[in-house]
Design a protein around this motif. Structure first.
Motif, PDB file in Angstrom:
ATOM      1  N   UNK A 124      40.294  42.402  56.472  1.00 52.22           N
ATOM      2  CA  UNK A 124      39.242  43.306  56.002  1.00 52.22           C
ATOM      3  C   UNK A 124      39.811  44.365  55.056  1.00 52.22           C
ATOM      4  N   UNK A 125      40.997  44.891  55.392  1.00 52.96           N
ATOM      5  CA  UNK A 125      41.650  45.884  54.519  1.00 52.96           C
ATOM      6  C   UNK A 125      41.947  45.271  53.156  1.00 52.96           C
ATOM      7  N   UNK A 126      42.377  44.019  53.161  1.00 52.34           N
ATOM      8  CA  UNK A 126      42.693  43.320  51.912  1.00 52.34           C
ATOM      9  C   UNK A 126      41.454  43.199  51.022  1.00 52.34           C
ATOM     10  N   UNK A 127      40.291  42.979  51.629  1.00 49.80           N
ATOM     11  CA  UNK A 127      39.049  42.870  50.848  1.00 49.80           C
ATOM     12  C   UNK A 127      38.684  44.206  50.209  1.00 49.80           C
ATOM     13  N   UNK A 128      38.912  45.297  50.962  1.00 51.50           N
ATOM     14  CA  UNK A 128      38.559  46.628  50.456  1.00 51.50           C
ATOM     15  C   UNK A 128      39.535  47.085  49.367  1.00 51.50           C
ATOM     16  N   UNK A 129      40.811  46.705  49.483  1.00 41.87           N
ATOM     17  CA  UNK A 129      41.832  47.208  48.541  1.00 41.87           C
ATOM     18  C   UNK A 129      42.210  46.162  47.498  1.00 41.87           C
ATOM     19  N   UNK A 130      42.951  45.126  47.908  1.00 43.17           N
ATOM     20  CA  UNK A 130      43.493  44.148  46.949  1.00 43.17           C
ATOM     21  C   UNK A 130      42.412  43.403  46.180  1.00 43.17           C
ATOM     22  N   UNK A 131      41.390  42.917  46.895  1.00 43.95           N
ATOM     23  CA  UNK A 131      40.368  42.100  46.230  1.00 43.95           C
ATOM     24  C   UNK A 131      39.558  42.910  45.226  1.00 43.95           C
ATOM     25  N   UNK A 132      39.221  44.158  45.569  1.00 41.43           N
ATOM     26  CA  UNK A 132      38.481  44.991  44.613  1.00 41.43           C
ATOM     27  C   UNK A 132      39.331  45.318  43.384  1.00 41.43           C
ATOM     28  N   UNK A 133      40.655  45.462  43.589  1.00 41.56           N
ATOM     29  CA  UNK A 133      41.558  45.727  42.456  1.00 41.56           C
ATOM     30  C   UNK A 133      41.612  44.513  41.524  1.00 41.56           C
ATOM     31  N   UNK A 134      41.569  43.311  42.092  1.00 42.66           N
ATOM     32  CA  UNK A 134      41.547  42.088  41.270  1.00 42.66           C
ATOM     33  C   UNK A 134      40.236  42.010  40.490  1.00 42.66           C
ATOM     34  N   UNK A 135      39.124  42.343  41.146  1.00 40.68           N
ATOM     35  CA  UNK A 135      37.817  42.312  40.473  1.00 40.68           C
ATOM     36  C   UNK A 135      37.767  43.329  39.334  1.00 40.68           C
ATOM     37  N   UNK A 310      40.594  34.355  39.394  1.00 35.61           N
ATOM     38  CA  UNK A 310      41.059  35.220  40.489  1.00 35.61           C
ATOM     39  C   UNK A 310      39.976  36.231  40.866  1.00 35.61           C
ATOM     40  N   UNK A 311      39.295  36.780  39.861  1.00 33.61           N
ATOM     41  CA  UNK A 311      38.220  37.746  40.114  1.00 33.61           C
ATOM     42  C   UNK A 311      37.070  37.101  40.878  1.00 33.61           C
ATOM     43  N   UNK A 312      36.741  35.860  40.514  1.00 28.17           N
ATOM     44  CA  UNK A 312      35.641  35.161  41.180  1.00 28.17           C
ATOM     45  C   UNK A 312      35.997  34.879  42.638  1.00 28.17           C
ATOM     46  N   UNK A 313      37.238  34.435  42.873  1.00 27.62           N
ATOM     47  CA  UNK A 313      37.678  34.160  44.247  1.00 27.62           C
ATOM     48  C   UNK A 313      37.684  35.463  45.062  1.00 27.62           C
ATOM     49  N   UNK A 314      38.189  36.565  44.445  1.00 30.91           N
ATOM     50  CA  UNK A 314      38.178  37.864  45.125  1.00 30.91           C
ATOM     51  C   UNK A 314      36.742  38.324  45.376  1.00 30.91           C
TER      52      UNK A 314
END
Length: 581
Positions: A124-135, A310-314
C-alpha cells in the motif's frame, strides 16, 4: 489484445486529472509549439545560405548578417520557449500528483479493516509513493515529449515536402516501421513492467517489516534470514528489470538508428542517380539535418512508450486501490440517547478463513453497565470488540447500538459514540496536545483538566514544553502505562456512550492499573463499559461477565455467581490466584 483493452481505460482516467489545468496546459503547449518551430526553421536558413550565397560565391554581407541574426534569434526563442514549457508542465504534473496522492490516501483511509489483515502494508505504501511518482512522469515527461515529437515530425515533414517531395516520400517510409515497433514493444513490455512494480512493492514491504521488527530480529539473530529474503526479492526485481532493458536495447534506439541509416543510404543513392542540377547541395544538407532531427523525436516517442507503459501499470495499481470496496456505513445520523448494546445470534468468520471465530453470540448490555468479556487467547473476545466498533460487516446475526442496527448508523455518529482503548495504543510522533485532541477543537484548559483526570498532568508539566512537547516515534519516551493513560485521555475529549477496553491493563503495573480503574469509574457514570479482561481481578465489580471459549459463550453472570458454579470461569480465576501465590 487484452493489453490494449487495459491500456486505454487507464490512460483515459489518468488524462482526466488534467481537466482542472486546461488553460495552463494550453499555454504550455503553445510554448512547446513555439520552441519546436524555432528549432525547425534553423536548417532552412542554413540551406538558403548554402544554395543562394555560399555555392554562388555571392557574399552579400548585409544578407549574411541578417541570416546570422535570424538564426541567433531562433535559437534564443527556442531556449526561451522550451524553458517556460518545461516549468509549466512540471508545475501541472506536481499538482496533479498531489491530487492523485490525496485520492490514493483517502482510499487507503476508507479501506475496510479486513483489507489490512490480508494486504501487506509495504504494498500500500508503494502505491502511495513509488507508483504515484512513476505516474508523475506521464504528465511532466511523456505528454510534453510526445506532443513536441509529433509537432517536430509534422513540421520537419512539411519542410521536407517543400524542399524536395521525392526525398520526403522516402523519409516518410520510416513512420509505419516505427509504429510497428511501438505496438510490438507494448505487447511484450506490459507483463514485464507489472512484475517490476510488484517486486519493487515487495521489497518496500520487506524493508518495512524488517525495520519495524528490528528488536526481534536482532534478539533472535535473524539478520541473515531477513537479509536473504530481501536479497531474493531484489534479485527477482533485478531479473525483471534486465528483461525490460534487453527489450529496450533491441527494439528502441539500435533498431531505429538502423532504420534511419537505411533511409540515409536511400538519400545518397537518389542523389547519385539524378543529375546534379536536380538536387542542390543545400537541399541534401537540409535533408541530412532533418533526418537526424527526425530520428530523435522518433526515438523519443519510442522511449516514452516505455515510460508510458510504466505509468499505465502504476496507474492500474493505484486505481485498484482507489476502486476497491470502501468501509461501509449507514445513513442514520440520529444522536445516541443511551449506550445500550444488544447482540443477537452473531456468527462471524474472517475473509480468508471459512471457520467461524464466533458462534451464535447473544448478549444484552444495558446502558451505563459494566460488561466484561473473558476467555483464553483465541476465544473471540477481540473479534467481538471489532464487530461492535463496526470494523467488519455483520453477515450473520444483528448488533444493535442504542436500539439502532449497527449497519444503519452513519460513520460520524458511530465514531462519536463508540470508542476503543487497545492493548497497544498508537501514539503519534507529535505533541502531547495533538495526541489528545486528534484534530478535535478543545481548549488548553480542558486538555489540562483531562490530564489531571488521568493523572498525567505532573508528567506533562515536567516536559520541556508542556502539552506542546514532542513525543517520540510511537511514544518511545513514554512507558506502557503512560501510553494507556494517554489513550484514555483521548476518550475523555468526547465522552462516548460506549467505551471498549481491549485488554488495556494487560501489560501495566498494579499502580497504573489502579489509576486506570479510578479513571474508568468517572467514565462509567456516562458510558457503557465493555472490558476485555486478561486480569480477572480487574472485573470483579462487573455487572455481567461473559465467558467465551472457542467462539462460544460457555458461561455468563456476576463474579460471585460464576465462582459459586465452579466451572470454566472458576478454573481461570483459581489459576490466576495460584500464579500470584
Amino acid at each position: 489484445m487484452n493489453h490494449l483493452i487495459e491500456f486505454w481505460p487507464i490512460l483515459k482516467r489518468l488524462i482526466l486529472y488534467i481537466k482542472p489545468y486546461k488553460k495552463k496546459l494550453i499555454v504550455a503547449f503553445i510554448f512547446l509549439l513555439g520552441g519546436s518551430i524555432s528549432e525547425v526553421l534553423g536548417p532552412i536558413l542554413i540551406s538558403y545560405f548554402i544554395n543562394n550565397i555560399l555555392s554562388k560565391h555571392a557574399l552579400h554581407l548585409k544578407i549574411i548578417f541578417i541570416i546570422i541574426i535570424l538564426y541567433i534569434i531562433l535559437q534564443i526563442l527556442s531556449v526561451f520557449f522550451n524553458y517556460f514549457q518545461s516549468i509549466l508542465f512540471n508545475k501541472i504534473a506536481v499538482r496533479i500528483i498531489n491530487t492523485l496522492r490525496q485520492d490514493v490516501m483517502n482510499a487507503a483511509l476508507q479501506q475496510p479493516i479486513s483489507e489490512f489483515d490480508s494486504q501487506p502494508i509495504g504494498q500500500m505504501i508503494s502505491k502511495v509513493t513509488n507508483d504515484t511518482e512513476v505516474v508523475k512522469e506521464l504528465y511532466d515527461t511523456v505528454g510534453p515529449t510526445l506532443f513536441r515529437s509529433v509537432i517536430l515530425i509534422f513540421i520537419i515533414l512539411c519542410a521536407m515536402f517543400t524542399l524536395e517531395w521525392r526525398m520526403a516520400i522516402i523519409a516518410l517510409l520510416i513512420l509505419p516501421l516505427v509504429l510497428t515497433i511501438m505496438f510490438i514493444y507494448q505487447y511484450y513490455s506490459t507483463p514485464l513492467l507489472r512484475k517490476v512494480r510488484y517486486h519493487l512493492a515487495d521489497i518496500n514491504n520487506k524493508f518495512n517489516e524488517t525495520i519495524n521488527g528490528m528488536n526481534v530480529i536482532q534478539q533472535f539473530r535473524q539478520q541473515k534470514r531477513f537479509k536473504k529474503n530481501i536479497k531474493k526479492s531484489s534479485d527477482l526485481h533485478y531479473l525483471a528489470r534486465m528483461k525490460i532493458l534487453r527489450l529496450d536495447g533491441f527494439l528502441l534506439r539500435p533498431l531505429l538508428s538502423l532504420l534511419s541509416a537505411l533511409i540515409l543510404s536511400n538519400f545518397i543513392f537518389l542523389f547519385s542517380c539524378f543529375p546534379i542540377e536536380a538536387f542542390e547541395v543545400g537541399i541534401l544538407y537540409a535533408f541530412i539535418t532533418y533526418l537526424g532531427r527526425l530520428n530523435e523525436p522518433l526515438i523519443a516517442i519510442t522511449i516514452q512508450q516505455a515510460i508510458l507503459q510504466q505509468s499505465i501499470v502504476a496507474g492500474e495499481r493505484i486505481f485498484s486501490l482507489i476502486d476497491s470496496p470502501k468501509q461501509k456505513y449507514g445513513k442514520n445520523k440520529n444522536i445516541f440517547t443511551s449506550g445500550k448494546i444488544n447482540i443477537k445470534n452473531i456468527s462471524f468468520h474472517y475473509k480468508n478463513s471459512p471457520k467461524n471465530i464466533l458462534e451464535n453470540i447473544n448478549i444484552n448490555m444495558p446502558s451505563k453497565s459494566f460488561i466484561a468479556l473473558v476467555g483464553h487467547t483465541g476465544s473471540g473476545k477481540s473479534t467481538l470488540a471489532s464487530l461492535l466498533m463496526g470494523y467488519y460487516p455483520v453477515t450473520q446475526g444483528k448488533i444493535y447500538l442504542d436500539n439502532k442496527s449497527i449497519d444503519s448508523i452513519s460513520h460520524s455518529v458511530l465514531r462519536k459514540n463508540i470508542l476503543m482503548v487497545q492493548q497497544d495504543p498508537i501514539i503519534l510522533s507529535d505533541t502531547v496536545l495533538s495526541n489528545i485532541t486528534l484534530g478535535r477543537k478543545i481548549s488548553e484548559e480542558k486538555v489540562w483538566e483531562i490530564l489531571d483526570t488521568v493523572c498525567l498532568s505532573s508528567l506533562v508539566k515536567s516536559m520541556p514544553k508542556g502539552i506542546y512537547s514532542l513525543l517520540g516515534e510511537e511514544g518511545s519516551n513514554l512507558s506502557v502505562g503512560q501510553k494507556q493513560l494517554l489513550a484514555i485521555a483521548r476518550i475523555l475529549v468526547s465522552r462516548p456512550k460506549i467505551l471498549i477496553l481491549d485488554e488495556a491493563t494487560a501489560n501495566i503495573d498494579s499502580g497504573t492499573e489502579q489509576l486506570i480503574q479510578k479513571t474508568l469509574l468517572s467514565i462509567r457514570k456516562n458510558s457503557t463499559l465493555v472490558v476485555i479482561a486478561h486480569r480477572l481481578s480487574t472485573i470483579v465489580e462487573a455487572d455481567l461477565i461473559v465467558v467465551l471459549k472457542k467462539g462460544k459463550i460457555v458461561e455468563f453472570g456476576k463474579h460471585k455467581k460464576l465462582l459459586d458454579s465452579k466451572s470454566y470461569y472458576w478454573k481461570m480465576y483459581k489459576f490466576q490466584l495460584s500464579k500470584k501465590l
